[in-house]
Design an enzyme around this catalytic site. Structure first.
Site, PDB file in Angstrom:
ATOM      1  N   CYS A  87      68.111 -10.747  23.209  1.00 55.72           N
ATOM      2  CA  CYS A  87      68.337  -9.406  23.752  1.00 55.72           C
ATOM      3  C   CYS A  87      67.119  -8.910  24.537  1.00 55.72           C
ATOM      4  CB  CYS A  87      68.668  -8.437  22.618  1.00 55.72           C
ATOM      5  SG  CYS A  87      68.985  -6.756  23.179  1.00 55.72           S
ATOM      6  N   CYS A  90      66.433  -5.215  23.891  1.00 51.77           N
ATOM      7  CA  CYS A  90      65.838  -4.987  22.573  1.00 51.77           C
ATOM      8  C   CYS A  90      64.363  -5.387  22.533  1.00 51.77           C
ATOM      9  CB  CYS A  90      66.569  -5.801  21.509  1.00 51.77           C
ATOM     10  SG  CYS A  90      68.351  -5.568  21.443  1.00 51.77           S
ATOM     11  N   ASP A  91      64.030  -6.526  23.128  1.00 51.02           N
ATOM     12  CA  ASP A  91      62.710  -7.126  22.935  1.00 51.02           C
ATOM     13  C   ASP A  91      61.860  -7.241  24.198  1.00 51.02           C
ATOM     14  OD1 ASP A  91      63.321  -7.451  20.251  1.00 51.02           O
ATOM     15  OD2 ASP A  91      64.136  -9.470  20.545  1.00 51.02           O
TER      16      ASP A  91
END
Length: 187
Positions: A87, A90-91
């Site tokens: 992701c 996300c990261d």
């Protein structure tokens, strides 16, 4: 790119944030939790959240989300969470100012590559064939972003690094030749 009302297109996370803000402005009660069961036998529907809380609802939208498509190579599992992620949204911030790689040729890969390009020094996009599967608009966005380098006709042979990602070895799908790219993040 083709959602009505956005003449210049919009990235998914920004669109979701707009949806939330509009819903809040109109009085939506936003709660977080995992709906573990729903009784659809009568209205209002009875929704059980986190196996304990009950919420009654006139309408239920089922959004099951997506699951990551993994390559299935051992180094991917070994380095998952140590530079390998499924992701970018996300990261991605962990890799601000660094070089990263992303695998894929569809709209999701192009969207995540575009997102990463705003954070990272360079984004290597690994595409197995000689063309994208993404929409023309997403292809143009990627191809017109100077810090995205597309590696057509390549697949990931191995993700490199002992305890953290340090690079990736790519295999040319036409002639079998190998090349190495230096990256600290692999999506």
């Amino acid at each position: 790119e083709n959602y009505p009302g956005y003449p210049d297109g919009i990235m998914g996370p920004a669109m979701m944030d707009n949806f939330k803000k509009q819903a809040q402005r109109l009085g939506a009660d936003i709660r977080y939790g995992i709906v573990t069961s729903v009784d659809f036998s009568q209205r209002p529907f009875k929704c059980i959240v986190d196996d304990q809380k009950t919420i009654m609802a006139q309408a239920v939208i089922i959004a099951t989300g997506a699951s990551a498509k993994w390559l299935g190579i051992p180094s991917e599992q070994r380095l998952n969470g140590s530079g390998v992620s499924a992701c970018a949204v996300c990261d991605g911030f962990f890799y601000r100012g660094q070089d990263v790689a992303i695998v894929g040729a569809g709209d999701t890969a192009c969207e995540e590559a575009s997102y990463l390009a705003k954070l990272c020094k360079k984004v290597h996009m690994i595409v197995r064939k000689d063309t994208f599967r993404a929409s023309k608009a997403m292809q143009q966005r990627v191809l017109n972003t100077p810090n995205i380098e597309v590696h057509f006709n390549h697949e990931t042979d191995e993700i490199l690094g002992d305890t953290m990602v340090s690079g990736a070895r790519l295999k040319n799908t036409l002639d079998g030749s190998m090349k190495t790219i230096n990256v600290t993040g692999f999506f």
